[in-house]
Write a protein that holds these residues in place. Structure first.
Motif, PDB file in Angstrom:
ATOM      1  N   ALA A 242      12.972   4.110  -2.247  1.00 55.33           N
ATOM      2  CA  ALA A 242      12.382   3.198  -1.274  1.00 55.33           C
ATOM      3  C   ALA A 242      12.050   3.972  -0.004  1.00 55.33           C
ATOM      4  O   ALA A 242      12.844   4.803   0.450  1.00 55.33           O
ATOM      5  N   THR A 243      10.877   3.693   0.580  1.00 56.26           N
ATOM      6  CA  THR A 243      10.426   4.485   1.724  1.00 56.26           C
ATOM      7  C   THR A 243      11.268   4.260   2.971  1.00 56.26           C
ATOM      8  O   THR A 243      11.279   5.107   3.863  1.00 56.26           O
ATOM      9  N   LEU A 270      11.065   6.281 -12.435  1.00 61.36           N
ATOM     10  CA  LEU A 270      10.586   6.542 -11.083  1.00 61.36           C
ATOM     11  C   LEU A 270       9.671   5.439 -10.563  1.00 61.36           C
ATOM     12  O   LEU A 270       8.701   5.049 -11.215  1.00 61.36           O
ATOM     13  N   ASP A 271       9.983   4.920  -9.385  1.00 58.53           N
ATOM     14  CA  ASP A 271       9.053   4.138  -8.576  1.00 58.53           C
ATOM     15  C   ASP A 271       9.511   4.258  -7.130  1.00 58.53           C
ATOM     16  O   ASP A 271      10.627   4.654  -6.842  1.00 58.53           O
ATOM     17  N   VAL A 272       8.603   3.960  -6.197  1.00 57.80           N
ATOM     18  CA  VAL A 272       8.890   4.098  -4.770  1.00 57.80           C
ATOM     19  C   VAL A 272       8.391   2.842  -4.069  1.00 57.80           C
ATOM     20  O   VAL A 272       7.189   2.666  -3.868  1.00 57.80           O
ATOM     21  N   ARG A 273       9.301   1.964  -3.704  1.00 58.92           N
ATOM     22  CA  ARG A 273       8.901   0.685  -3.126  1.00 58.92           C
ATOM     23  C   ARG A 273       8.725   0.785  -1.610  1.00 58.92           C
ATOM     24  O   ARG A 273       9.303   1.662  -0.956  1.00 58.92           O
ATOM     25  N   SER A 324      10.629  -8.952  -0.328  1.00 56.76           N
ATOM     26  CA  SER A 324       9.872  -8.447   0.817  1.00 56.76           C
ATOM     27  C   SER A 324       9.318  -7.047   0.578  1.00 56.76           C
ATOM     28  O   SER A 324       8.745  -6.447   1.482  1.00 56.76           O
ATOM     29  N   GLU A 325       9.459  -6.531  -0.635  1.00 59.49           N
ATOM     30  CA  GLU A 325       9.041  -5.162  -0.927  1.00 59.49           C
ATOM     31  C   GLU A 325       8.125  -5.127  -2.142  1.00 59.49           C
ATOM     32  O   GLU A 325       8.087  -6.070  -2.936  1.00 59.49           O
ATOM     33  N   GLY A 326       7.382  -4.051  -2.287  1.00 57.44           N
ATOM     34  CA  GLY A 326       6.478  -3.935  -3.425  1.00 57.44           C
ATOM     35  C   GLY A 326       5.600  -2.704  -3.340  1.00 57.44           C
ATOM     36  O   GLY A 326       5.955  -1.706  -2.722  1.00 57.44           O
ATOM     37  N   GLN A 327       4.411  -2.773  -3.970  1.00 55.98           N
ATOM     38  CA  GLN A 327       3.433  -1.674  -4.010  1.00 55.98           C
ATOM     39  C   GLN A 327       4.104  -0.365  -4.417  1.00 55.98           C
ATOM     40  O   GLN A 327       3.817   0.696  -3.868  1.00 55.98           O
ATOM     41  N   ALA A 328       4.971  -0.443  -5.436  1.00 55.74           N
ATOM     42  CA  ALA A 328       5.836   0.687  -5.779  1.00 55.74           C
ATOM     43  C   ALA A 328       5.216   1.663  -6.759  1.00 55.74           C
ATOM     44  O   ALA A 328       5.739   2.758  -6.954  1.00 55.74           O
TER      45      ALA A 328
END
Length: 560
Positions: A242-243, A270-273, A324-328
């Motif tokens: 997460a950023t 792997l993903d980065v939210r 409240s998070e996304g675009q990962a």
């Protein structure tokens, strides 16, 4: 970490299967790379994978096209889990799993099976069994599921057990552990090897990318299993990042220590939210995190590849779990490639086309933790039309005059400079660079004056780094303790303040005592002696109220 309803793990690979891939370029792909990701990865001797879901695989042409053209490895997102393959005792269903494998075979991809033994998505009939019956059910399930694919050359690896540790490095108190103890782990691996002697067998978990209490527990377990002759071949780092949290510390070193045990290391989910709405700085950080993971895999022969947990935001698990998070992920919900796609392609060796746009200049350059021989710089990330790949650190001697020269580089927004002279002034600037070689303007200048040199032991500094955070806690790792004097010290004590409502739940490499919100950390018996300029580190884990995002402060070090 919160329960995820869409989720999976890692894979191993016979890299010779990657040779000779020929795939056409997807029209939606950005101009930043002339080849799809699978071609770029294969050229590096790696796989680049994705988790796939059966419904869009069956019903959406764009989904199938991207999954086929961009990736040379796939993991079934849910179709191979226990609740999908054996929902009732001895009633097996391989419809979804067979669909995923057939898709992979049709597109010259390898398959990673996920997951055989996990505390989640396992039917209730298993959870209520006695120890004898539970072990028998587990062994039968592994033999049947792995055996179903044992003669299929596409299915090359399995997550045998998944998420066996809690955040402090203790065994998770799952129904598996509560009923069978830790012995179920070795039993599961032996059963999987008996069902398929050729498959690579993996253990998989989250928050183990960097060196911390949990990854050390994983390391110790793998070491023990190997010494006992248990057939374990690989370790999966899930890498749900997460950023808003720092990138995990010591990832390269962590990969290396597992590799030294003789196992592969895979980045498996792997993903980065991003906290929404996303801004340019968050996107730049996201691109950098993706780049860092690819680079960590490329740097080790023990890493066969990286699997992204899905590829389109349309089907990401993140918004369901973190509203409240996304675009990962690397494609948006409309199947358009995003900047993080370009970051991955560039890290894999893709050639940027006609990019002449320089990144923005770094801002808010500041210095902290200055000693007689060093200082730590930090700054706000630059932005770029594709991705910032790193930063140059420039230094000039004196308060004025003297030329700036590059003295180091960083892929994060901090840099520790060392080897400075005591009681001296230096000036620093930072500039960003992108994959095409474009350089930003330099940042504003910050001046630093080092401390006077110590006449002997008695001086030290402490700098804490946030490794990872989640809704109810966080890990501080490393807290770097540095001898700032000119002679050896034989002990050190670090104090810091916890925010109200925060409690220590675990620590390592130091002995911690708590009085109110003040924490005192004393060296362990093996890391108290430090030569002049030498450093060591410790870490700790904290539980906090869910809505609280505060972190410890006021790190101070004393070395009597």
């Amino acid at each position: 970490m919160p329960l995820r309803t869409r989720r999976l793990g890692a894979a191993t690979l016979a890299l010779t299967a990657l040779a000779g891939f020929t795939v056409s370029l997807l029209s939606a792909q950005p101009a930043a790379a002339a080849d799809p990701l699978r071609t770029l990865a294969a050229a590096k001797g790696k796989f680049i994978g994705t988790a796939v879901a059966t419904s869009p695989l069956a019903n959406e042409t764009a989904y199938r096209t991207i999954a086929a053209q961009e990736f040379n490895q796939v993991t079934a997102e849910n179709a191979m889990k226990w609740d999908a393959t054996e929902p009732s005792d001895n009633q097996y269903n391989f419809t979804g799993a067979d669909q995923v494998v057939a898709f992979a075979q049709a597109n010259n991809q390898i398959v990673h099976g996920h997951t055989l033994v996990w505390h989640s998505q396992t039917p209730s009939w298993v959870q209520s069994l006695s120890a004898t019956a539970m072990k028998a059910a587990m062994l039968d399930h592994i033999a049947t599921v792995v055996g179903h694919f044992a003669n299929n050359s596409a299915v090359q690896s399995w997550d045998v057990v998944n998420e066996v540790f809690d955040e402090s490095g203790g065994y998770r108190t799952s129904f598996w552990y509560n009923t069978l103890g830790s012995s179920f782990i070795a039993d599961a691996f032996r059963a999987a090897r008996a069902a398929d002697p050729d498959a690579k067998l993996c253990i998989n978990d989250y928050n183990v990318e960097g060196i911390n209490a949990k990854s050390t527990a994983m390391y110790n377990l793998v070491s023990t299993l190997k010494s006992q002759g248990v057939p374990i071949d690989c370790v999966g780092f899930q890498s749900h990042l997460a950023t808003q949290y720092g990138f995990p510390g010591q990832v390269t070193e962590n990969v290396a220590r597992f590799a030294a045990l003789g196992v592969q290391v895979r980045f498996t989910e792997l993903d980065v939210r991003i906290v929404l709405p996303a801004d340019a700085s968050e996107i730049t950080t996201q691109n950098q995190y993706y780049t860092n993971i690819i680079n960590a895999c490329l740097a080790s022969t023990a890493c066969p590849g990286v699997t992204i947990w899905g590829f389109t935001d349309k089907y990401s698990w993140v918004p369901d779990t973190f509203p409240s998070e996304g675009q990962a992920l690397i494609y948006d919900a409309g199947y358009n490639a995003k900047a993080d796609y370009t970051a991955i392609a560039t890290a894999l060796g893709g050639t940027p086309s006609g990019d002449t746009t320089a990144p923005s200049a770094p801002t808010n350059l500041a210095a902290s933790g200055t000693t007689s021989s060093g200082t730590t710089l930090s700054w706000t990330a630059s932005t770029d039309n594709t991705a910032v790949t790193g930063y140059d650190i420039l230094r000039a001697p004196g308060a004025s005059g003297g030329a700036f020269a590059v003295v180091g580089s960083s892929t994060s927004t901090s840099y520790a400079d060392s080897g400075l002279s005591a009681s001296s002034t230096y000036r620093y600037q930072v500039r960003a660079k992108d994959a095409a070689g474009n350089l930003s303007a330099v940042s504003a200048t910050v001046s630093v004056t080092t401390l006077a040199g110590g006449g002997g032991p008695g001086g030290c500094s402490a700098v804490g780094t946030t490794q990872t955070q989640w809704q109810g806690g966080y890990v501080i790792q490393p807290v770097t303790v540095t001898n700032t004097g000119s002679g050896q010290i034989t002990s050190w004590t670090v104090t810091f303040t916890l925010p109200a409502g925060h409690t220590i739940t675990g620590s390592w490499n130091a002995v911690l005592t708590v009085s109110g919100q003040t924490v005192t950390a004393k060296n362990a018996n093996y890391n108290g002696t430090l030569g002049a300029g030498a450093s060591t580190s410790f870490g700790f884990q904290v539980a906090r109220p869910t809505s609280n995002t505060a972190l410890p402060s006021g790190y101070a070090c004393a070395a009597p």
